[in-house]
Design an enzyme around this catalytic site. Structure first.
Site, PDB file in Angstrom:
ATOM      1  N   PRO A   2      42.150  40.487  42.359  1.00  0.00           N
ATOM      2  CA  PRO A   2      41.983  39.269  41.544  1.00  0.00           C
ATOM      3  C   PRO A   2      41.264  38.168  42.309  1.00  0.00           C
ATOM      4  CG  PRO A   2      44.285  39.992  41.588  1.00  0.00           C
ATOM      5  CD  PRO A   2      43.556  40.766  42.639  1.00  0.00           C
ATOM      6  N   GLU A   3      40.322  37.521  41.658  1.00  0.00           N
ATOM      7  CA  GLU A   3      39.672  36.366  42.257  1.00  0.00           C
ATOM      8  C   GLU A   3      40.134  35.131  41.494  1.00  0.00           C
ATOM      9  OE1 GLU A   3      35.606  36.783  43.430  1.00  0.00           O
ATOM     10  OE2 GLU A   3      35.719  38.962  43.403  1.00  0.00           O
ATOM     11  N   LYS A  55      44.160  31.209  44.542  1.00  0.00           N
ATOM     12  CA  LYS A  55      44.637  32.487  44.014  1.00  0.00           C
ATOM     13  C   LYS A  55      46.153  32.487  43.818  1.00  0.00           C
ATOM     14  CE  LYS A  55      40.875  34.998  46.242  1.00  0.00           C
ATOM     15  NZ  LYS A  55      40.559  36.102  47.161  1.00  0.00           N
ATOM     16  N   ARG A 260      34.640  43.851  54.761  1.00  0.00           N
ATOM     17  CA  ARG A 260      34.470  43.745  53.315  1.00  0.00           C
ATOM     18  C   ARG A 260      33.055  44.141  52.937  1.00  0.00           C
ATOM     19  NH1 ARG A 260      38.440  40.349  51.289  1.00  0.00           N
ATOM     20  NH2 ARG A 260      37.722  41.079  49.281  1.00  0.00           N
TER      21      ARG A 260
END
Ligand SMILES: [Zn+2]
Length: 279
Positions: A2-3, A55, A260
């Site tokens: 989730p962003e 977040k 990443r």
């Protein structure tokens, strides 16, 4: 993962369903939460509101009680009508907040804790958050100042660092840098103020585009404005495919602190890529 746009949307949906409603039932698998519930029951309290902070998701109840949750990699909040079949297994349930009309269920949220407004104000993870890209009070100048404080950080890592800027995850990182034409490896120090301003403006616009009521779920994120579902994103997930601007194959690199994935166009994204300017 989730962003910020996903959490923002989840908070808005929960807020529409729960705000002003009285809690009829609270369930959790976390002993620290059930202890608070048995000492000072959730049932009978009113949900004052639900909001996102970066977040993190904050659910506020009457009587100065706040539930903070963080989704990390796989957590999510769902909203159901009473008796409606859940879309995830019961074993994944971590928290349930039910009212007469809705049942809000948090699945596999690894972080869930109760706060008072005083303890929330002291909470280190929240207090160290950088400016929220989707926040009402987001200031480009303040955000640029935060980035400037980390001159040797690569811009691709800086955008993910929630202490510098809250809300951007891996998908938007690649998309924002492509639209801004900035090399992922560029150090903050190698980028001038106009470029940092452009990056921040693009980031806010891209995230905002994805939080409207009718926007698709996180799997349907889009940044290109194209209607074709295969062309929703500029570079993310498109390694080897031709750049929409110049036709050069999109490059995928795995680097940075957590290895990443970063997708970029080596021809379009040259701002800050001058080796002389590299730190
Ligand atoms: Zn290109």
């Amino acid at each position: 993962m989730p962003e910020g746009d996903t959490i923002f949307r989840a908070a808005a949906t929960l807020n529409r369903a729960l705000q002003g409603q009285v809690v009829t039932r609270f369930v959790s698998v976390y002993p620290a939460l059930t202890r608070v519930d048995s000492d000072t029951p959730l049932a009978g309290r009113t949900v004052d509101g639900v909001e996102s902070r970066g977040k993190h998701l904050l659910m506020r109840f009457s009587g100065d009680l706040i539930l903070r949750t963080h989704m990390r990699m796989s957590g999510s909040w769902h909203i159901y009508r009473p008796g409606e079949r859940w879309q995830r297994p019961r074993a994944d349930m971590r928290v349930v907040v039910a009212t007469a009309t809705y049942e809000a269920v948090a699945f596999t949220v690894p972080v869930a804790e109760f706060h008072t407004s005083a303890s929330l104000a002291r909470d280190v993870t929240l207090q160290s958050l950088g400016p929220d890209v989707l926040g009402d009070t987001f200031s480009i100048d303040e955000a640029r100042g935060r980035l400037r404080a980390a001159p040797h950080t690569r811009i691709a890592d800086a955008l993910l660092d929630q202490r510098l800027l809250a809300g951007i995850g891996n998908v938007f990182k690649s998309e924002v840098l492509f639209e801004s034409r900035v090399a992922p490896s560029a150090s903050i120090a190698s980028l001038d103020d106009d470029t940092l301003t452009r990056i921040l403006q693009v980031a806010r616009r891209q995230l905002q585009l994805n939080v409207g009521h009718d926007q698709p779920s996180s799997t349907g994120r889009r940044t290109t404005g194209r209607l074709n579902p295969d062309e929703r994103l500029f570079v993310y997930g498109r390694a080897g495919d031709p750049c929409y601007r110049c036709g050069t194959p999109i490059v995928l690199v795995k680097d940075g602190q957590d290895a990443r994935l970063t997708y970029y166009c080596p021809k379009c994204q040259v701002v800050g890529s001058n080796p002389v300017e590299r730190v």
